[in-house]
Design a protein around this motif. Structure first.
Motif, PDB file in Angstrom:
ATOM      1  N   ASP A  93      -3.025 -21.255  29.863  1.00 26.52           N
ATOM      2  CA  ASP A  93      -1.896 -22.089  30.281  1.00 26.52           C
ATOM      3  C   ASP A  93      -1.640 -23.224  29.291  1.00 26.52           C
ATOM      4  O   ASP A  93      -0.492 -23.473  28.902  1.00 26.52           O
ATOM      5  CB  ASP A  93      -2.155 -22.665  31.676  1.00 26.52           C
ATOM      6  N   ASP A  94      -2.696 -23.906  28.868  1.00 26.53           N
ATOM      7  CA  ASP A  94      -2.526 -25.002  27.910  1.00 26.53           C
ATOM      8  C   ASP A  94      -2.022 -24.494  26.561  1.00 26.53           C
ATOM      9  O   ASP A  94      -1.117 -25.081  25.954  1.00 26.53           O
ATOM     10  CB  ASP A  94      -3.846 -25.742  27.704  1.00 26.53           C
ATOM     11  N   LEU A  95      -2.610 -23.407  26.084  1.00 30.92           N
ATOM     12  CA  LEU A  95      -2.212 -22.863  24.789  1.00 30.92           C
ATOM     13  C   LEU A  95      -0.770 -22.356  24.817  1.00 30.92           C
ATOM     14  O   LEU A  95      -0.028 -22.498  23.835  1.00 30.92           O
ATOM     15  CB  LEU A  95      -3.164 -21.745  24.381  1.00 30.92           C
ATOM     16  N   ALA A  96      -0.361 -21.773  25.934  1.00 29.83           N
ATOM     17  CA  ALA A  96       1.014 -21.314  26.060  1.00 29.83           C
ATOM     18  C   ALA A  96       1.983 -22.483  26.026  1.00 29.83           C
ATOM     19  O   ALA A  96       3.050 -22.403  25.398  1.00 29.83           O
ATOM     20  CB  ALA A  96       1.188 -20.524  27.354  1.00 29.83           C
ATOM     21  N   LEU A  97       1.642 -23.560  26.677  1.00 30.75           N
ATOM     22  CA  LEU A  97       2.521 -24.730  26.675  1.00 30.75           C
ATOM     23  C   LEU A  97       2.644 -25.315  25.275  1.00 30.75           C
ATOM     24  O   LEU A  97       3.741 -25.690  24.839  1.00 30.75           O
ATOM     25  CB  LEU A  97       1.998 -25.781  27.654  1.00 30.75           C
ATOM     26  N   ILE A  98       1.528 -25.393  24.560  1.00 28.04           N
ATOM     27  CA  ILE A  98       1.583 -25.873  23.172  1.00 28.04           C
ATOM     28  C   ILE A  98       2.536 -25.010  22.354  1.00 28.04           C
ATOM     29  O   ILE A  98       3.385 -25.515  21.604  1.00 28.04           O
ATOM     30  CB  ILE A  98       0.171 -25.853  22.556  1.00 28.04           C
ATOM     31  N   MET A  99       2.423 -23.686  22.502  1.00 26.16           N
ATOM     32  CA  MET A  99       3.275 -22.772  21.745  1.00 26.16           C
ATOM     33  C   MET A  99       4.744 -22.938  22.109  1.00 26.16           C
ATOM     34  O   MET A  99       5.619 -22.981  21.234  1.00 26.16           O
ATOM     35  CB  MET A  99       2.840 -21.325  21.993  1.00 26.16           C
ATOM     36  N   THR A 100       5.032 -23.047  23.389  1.00 26.89           N
ATOM     37  CA  THR A 100       6.419 -23.227  23.814  1.00 26.89           C
ATOM     38  C   THR A 100       7.004 -24.509  23.241  1.00 26.89           C
ATOM     39  O   THR A 100       8.156 -24.533  22.791  1.00 26.89           O
ATOM     40  CB  THR A 100       6.491 -23.239  25.351  1.00 26.89           C
ATOM     41  N   LEU A 101       6.230 -25.566  23.234  1.00 23.79           N
ATOM     42  CA  LEU A 101       6.735 -26.841  22.739  1.00 23.79           C
ATOM     43  C   LEU A 101       7.021 -26.805  21.248  1.00 23.79           C
ATOM     44  O   LEU A 101       8.012 -27.374  20.780  1.00 23.79           O
ATOM     45  CB  LEU A 101       5.731 -27.955  23.058  1.00 23.79           C
ATOM     46  N   PRO A 164       2.743 -17.524  16.571  1.00 22.73           N
ATOM     47  CA  PRO A 164       1.782 -18.389  15.877  1.00 22.73           C
ATOM     48  C   PRO A 164       0.331 -18.187  16.271  1.00 22.73           C
ATOM     49  O   PRO A 164      -0.565 -18.489  15.482  1.00 22.73           O
ATOM     50  CB  PRO A 164       2.260 -19.804  16.250  1.00 22.73           C
ATOM     51  N   MET A 165       0.075 -17.666  17.465  1.00 24.79           N
ATOM     52  CA  MET A 165      -1.307 -17.402  17.859  1.00 24.79           C
ATOM     53  C   MET A 165      -1.706 -15.962  17.553  1.00 24.79           C
ATOM     54  O   MET A 165      -2.757 -15.702  16.972  1.00 24.79           O
ATOM     55  CB  MET A 165      -1.495 -17.687  19.354  1.00 24.79           C
ATOM     56  N   ALA A 166      -0.863 -15.018  17.918  1.00 25.84           N
ATOM     57  CA  ALA A 166      -1.218 -13.601  17.752  1.00 25.84           C
ATOM     58  C   ALA A 166      -1.350 -13.208  16.289  1.00 25.84           C
ATOM     59  O   ALA A 166      -2.214 -12.394  15.936  1.00 25.84           O
ATOM     60  CB  ALA A 166      -0.190 -12.715  18.443  1.00 25.84           C
ATOM     61  N   MET A 167      -0.504 -13.758  15.415  1.00 30.62           N
ATOM     62  CA  MET A 167      -0.627 -13.407  14.009  1.00 30.62           C
ATOM     63  C   MET A 167      -1.895 -14.002  13.401  1.00 30.62           C
ATOM     64  O   MET A 167      -2.461 -13.452  12.453  1.00 30.62           O
ATOM     65  CB  MET A 167       0.592 -13.867  13.219  1.00 30.62           C
ATOM     66  N   GLY A 168      -2.367 -15.116  13.973  1.00 25.86           N
ATOM     67  CA  GLY A 168      -3.644 -15.658  13.530  1.00 25.86           C
ATOM     68  C   GLY A 168      -4.807 -14.787  13.952  1.00 25.86           C
ATOM     69  O   GLY A 168      -5.668 -14.421  13.144  1.00 25.86           O
ATOM     70  N   THR A 169      -4.844 -14.395  15.223  1.00 28.36           N
ATOM     71  CA  THR A 169      -5.974 -13.589  15.695  1.00 28.36           C
ATOM     72  C   THR A 169      -5.947 -12.190  15.102  1.00 28.36           C
ATOM     73  O   THR A 169      -7.007 -11.577  14.917  1.00 28.36           O
ATOM     74  CB  THR A 169      -5.973 -13.495  17.230  1.00 28.36           C
ATOM     75  N   ARG A 170      -4.753 -11.655  14.800  1.00 22.93           N
ATOM     76  CA  ARG A 170      -4.663 -10.312  14.221  1.00 22.93           C
ATOM     77  C   ARG A 170      -5.276 -10.265  12.827  1.00 22.93           C
ATOM     78  O   ARG A 170      -5.735  -9.207  12.382  1.00 22.93           O
ATOM     79  CB  ARG A 170      -3.196  -9.861  14.177  1.00 22.93           C
ATOM     80  N   LYS A 171      -5.309 -11.387  12.126  1.00 23.06           N
ATOM     81  CA  LYS A 171      -5.928 -11.441  10.801  1.00 23.06           C
ATOM     82  C   LYS A 171      -7.371 -11.954  10.866  1.00 23.06           C
ATOM     83  O   LYS A 171      -8.265 -11.427  10.196  1.00 23.06           O
ATOM     84  CB  LYS A 171      -5.088 -12.331   9.880  1.00 23.06           C
ATOM     85  N   ILE A 172      -7.590 -12.992  11.657  1.00 27.08           N
ATOM     86  CA  ILE A 172      -8.930 -13.575  11.744  1.00 27.08           C
ATOM     87  C   ILE A 172      -9.913 -12.593  12.382  1.00 27.08           C
ATOM     88  O   ILE A 172     -11.068 -12.477  11.941  1.00 27.08           O
ATOM     89  CB  ILE A 172      -8.880 -14.892  12.545  1.00 27.08           C
ATOM     90  N   GLY A 173      -9.464 -11.861  13.413  1.00 28.87           N
ATOM     91  CA  GLY A 173     -10.353 -10.945  14.119  1.00 28.87           C
ATOM     92  C   GLY A 173     -11.042  -9.950  13.199  1.00 28.87           C
ATOM     93  O   GLY A 173     -12.288  -9.865  13.178  1.00 28.87           O
ATOM     94  N   LEU A 184      -6.902 -20.147   6.091  1.00 34.41           N
ATOM     95  CA  LEU A 184      -5.676 -19.813   6.820  1.00 34.41           C
ATOM     96  C   LEU A 184      -4.615 -20.865   6.580  1.00 34.41           C
ATOM     97  O   LEU A 184      -4.858 -22.059   6.775  1.00 34.41           O
ATOM     98  CB  LEU A 184      -5.970 -19.718   8.316  1.00 34.41           C
ATOM     99  N   LYS A 185      -3.433 -20.414   6.140  1.00 35.77           N
ATOM    100  CA  LYS A 185      -2.283 -21.313   6.034  1.00 35.77           C
ATOM    101  C   LYS A 185      -1.240 -20.896   7.075  1.00 35.77           C
ATOM    102  O   LYS A 185      -0.558 -19.890   6.909  1.00 35.77           O
ATOM    103  CB  LYS A 185      -1.647 -21.267   4.646  1.00 35.77           C
ATOM    104  N   PRO A 186      -1.120 -21.656   8.159  1.00 40.69           N
ATOM    105  CA  PRO A 186      -0.099 -21.331   9.153  1.00 40.69           C
ATOM    106  C   PRO A 186       1.264 -21.853   8.729  1.00 40.69           C
ATOM    107  O   PRO A 186       1.377 -22.687   7.824  1.00 40.69           O
ATOM    108  CB  PRO A 186      -0.600 -22.072  10.398  1.00 40.69           C
ATOM    109  N   ALA A 187       2.307 -21.373   9.381  1.00 41.16           N
ATOM    110  CA  ALA A 187       3.660 -21.879   9.122  1.00 41.16           C
ATOM    111  C   ALA A 187       3.753 -23.344   9.527  1.00 41.16           C
ATOM    112  O   ALA A 187       3.178 -23.764  10.537  1.00 41.16           O
ATOM    113  CB  ALA A 187       4.684 -21.052   9.903  1.00 41.16           C
ATOM    114  N   HIS A 188       4.505 -24.125   8.749  1.00 46.10           N
ATOM    115  CA  HIS A 188       4.562 -25.560   9.037  1.00 46.10           C
ATOM    116  C   HIS A 188       5.310 -25.863  10.335  1.00 46.10           C
ATOM    117  O   HIS A 188       5.132 -26.925  10.932  1.00 46.10           O
ATOM    118  CB  HIS A 188       5.212 -26.313   7.865  1.00 46.10           C
ATOM    119  N   GLN A 189       6.163 -24.925  10.793  1.00 48.18           N
ATOM    120  CA  GLN A 189       6.879 -25.169  12.046  1.00 48.18           C
ATOM    121  C   GLN A 189       5.953 -25.118  13.251  1.00 48.18           C
ATOM    122  O   GLN A 189       6.235 -25.733  14.278  1.00 48.18           O
ATOM    123  CB  GLN A 189       8.008 -24.143  12.234  1.00 48.18           C
TER     124      GLN A 189
END
Length: 489
Positions: A93-101, A164-173, A184-189
């Motif tokens: 729930d917390d992670l989803a809210l962060i992503m939505t924001l 932003p979360m799934a593309m991280g876990t798909r590579k990190i996993g 890891l360099k995530p998108a700045h947005q």
């Protein structure tokens, strides 16, 4: 607690610093950048802005940790991923809210992405102990062949803003499962999801130096020096084809292993024998997942002439009924696009198609409010020469292009430099096989509008990419094969 207080609370929980060598630290330059809520334009927070010095600090940490991490027991690597999976689910729930924001997608869809992201950790937790080699006798009987699978080494991972979360876990996993260290360099947005993920992995027991996370507004000085350094041995990128080509050039000097998940221009083909209800359901999934901001989104809807009008009518009803708004609001189904540039691009593609004769059945313009909203749009009778027939839309626009024959549909669907995914709806078994085999894409959704699954190999052909992520082959991207010839036996 008010909704505003809740939003502030989850943002405050995320570190705004760089994560390097197992420690949180400010950028060496002291620079920061603002993270924006695309539904309002308001600033959520400021995050450290990495530069070249930070990049080399992260690479130093990855290179130093690589020898011991490669020898780390596979079972324990898998257990780290499993613990991270559990934490993702617990904090969904917390992670989803962060992503939505930070990204704008509706809260229910963001929550679904956290579950999807977690599944990559669960899948590769199981793959970590299934890395196999081989042993055989040479054909002449004079030697023995020993085949080893070993981690490729320090890896550069570059992820996009749309998942932003799934593309991280798909590579990190798979990197963790294989025994590779990572920068890891995530998108700045959307840096907050990646930073939250780093903290979860730290809590799950990932050793210091195995993962560093470098948010930055200027990726060139962060990524290019590392790709040219020689210590990075693998580069994995998800993003546009244009940027992918540039990264391939930068990787060529050191002959890096590369995997690329690039742009798409997905055809969605509906034959006149299709179950039309299922086809419309599939179209809504393939088009509106992630507000249309997905490389797998249906970009061109080819519908056989006999059912094109009815399909367009049904799709327009569904698209027109979608509720637009801020993703945190109850009942919202369509959030904003990521920024004003994205919205202007979508409007330009719609204007071009209409100018060439396409008819707007629903939508066709920006939504209301301060955010970067665009109304779900259906265009009929879209000419093949329109720009959106050849350009990845990345927005909630469904162009319908009628066709007459199976051969025509295949030819038009393949008339693109891209080849990520295609969708086919038919109840004719023979046609299903013929068309699936003829389509020049790495994936096909047959009578379904979603193909993404951690247990399946995801990737494209032509200029949609190199390599595969997920499935049993996903870990192969982070492994080298070594052959030992044994004589005197």
């Amino acid at each position: 607690m008010t909704a505003a207080d809740r939003e502030a609370q989850v943002i405050d929980q995320v570190s705004k610093q760089l994560f390097i060598g197992g420690r949180w630290r400010d950028a060496a330059s002291g620079a920061t950048f603002k993270v924006e809520d695309p539904s309002t334009g308001a600033v959520l927070c400021e995050v450290s802005d990495a530069g070249t010095d930070d990049a080399f600090a992260a690479l130093d940490a990855a290179a130093a940790a690589q020898p011991s991490w490669a020898k780390h027991p596979p079972r324990e690597r898998g257990e780290i991923l499993r613990r991270a999976y559990d934490l993702l689910i617990q904090r969904q729930d917390d992670l989803a809210l962060i992503m939505t924001l930070e990204m704008g997608k509706p809260l229910a869809e963001a929550k679904g992405e956290i579950g999807y992201a977690a599944e990559f950790f669960r899948w590769f937790a199981e793959e970590a102990v299934r890395i196999e080699g081989g042993f055989s006798i040479s054909p002449n009987g004079q030697a023995r062949f020993l085949i080893m699978r070993q981690p490729v080494g320090p890896s550069m991972l570059i992820t996009p803003w749309n998942f932003p979360m799934a593309m991280g876990t798909r590579k990190i996993g798979p990197a963790v499962a294989a025994g590779c260290t990572m920068v890891l360099k995530p998108a700045h947005q959307t840096p907050l999801s990646a930073l939250a993920l780093a903290d979860i992995l730290r809590e799950a027991g990932l050793p210091d130096g195995v993962l560093s996370v470098l948010p930055t507004t200027d990726p060139g000085p962060v990524t290019e020096p590392l790709l040219r350094d020689g210590r990075i041995r693998k580069m994995s990128f998800t993003g546009s084809t244009a940027v992918g080509r540039l990264l391939l050039e930068q990787s060529a000097g050191q002959v890096l292993r590369t995997s690329m998940e690039l742009g798409g221009n997905a055809p969605f083909v509906v034959f006149d024998d299709a179950d039309l209800d299922a086809a419309v359901d599939g179209a809504m999934q393939a088009k509106m997942r992630n507000i249309g901001e997905a490389c797998t989104a249906a970009n061109r809807m080819y519908v056989q002439a006999g059912v094109a009008e009815e399909f367009a009518r049904r799709l327009s009803e569904r698209m027109g009924a979608l509720r637009i708004g801020r993703g945190t609001e109850d009942g919202v189904q369509v959030g904003p696009l990521i920024d004003d540039k994205a919205r202007r691009k979508v409007q330009g593609l719609v204007d071009d198609a209409v100018g060439r004769g396409a008819k707007v059945l629903v939508g066709g313009g920006p939504g209301d409010g301060a955010g970067y909203f665009y109304r779900p749009t259906v265009l009929a009778d879209v000419p093949q020469e329109s720009r959106l027939s050849h350009t990845e839309i990345f927005g909630p626009v469904a162009p319908i292009i009628p066709f007459d024959s199976e051969e025509e549909a295949i030819a038009e669907a393949n008339d693109t430099e891209f080849g990520l995914v295609s969708y086919v709806f038919t109840q004719d078994l023979g046609r299903a096989f013929r068309v699936s085999e003829a389509l020049e894409t790495g994936m096909v959704g047959l009578n379904q509008g979603i193909v993404s699954n951690p247990a399946a190999p995801f990737g494209g052909v032509k200029q949609s990419g190199l390599g595969r992520e997920g499935g049993r082959v996903g870990i192969d991207e982070f492994l080298e094969t070594k052959y030992v010839g044994i004589g005197g036996v």
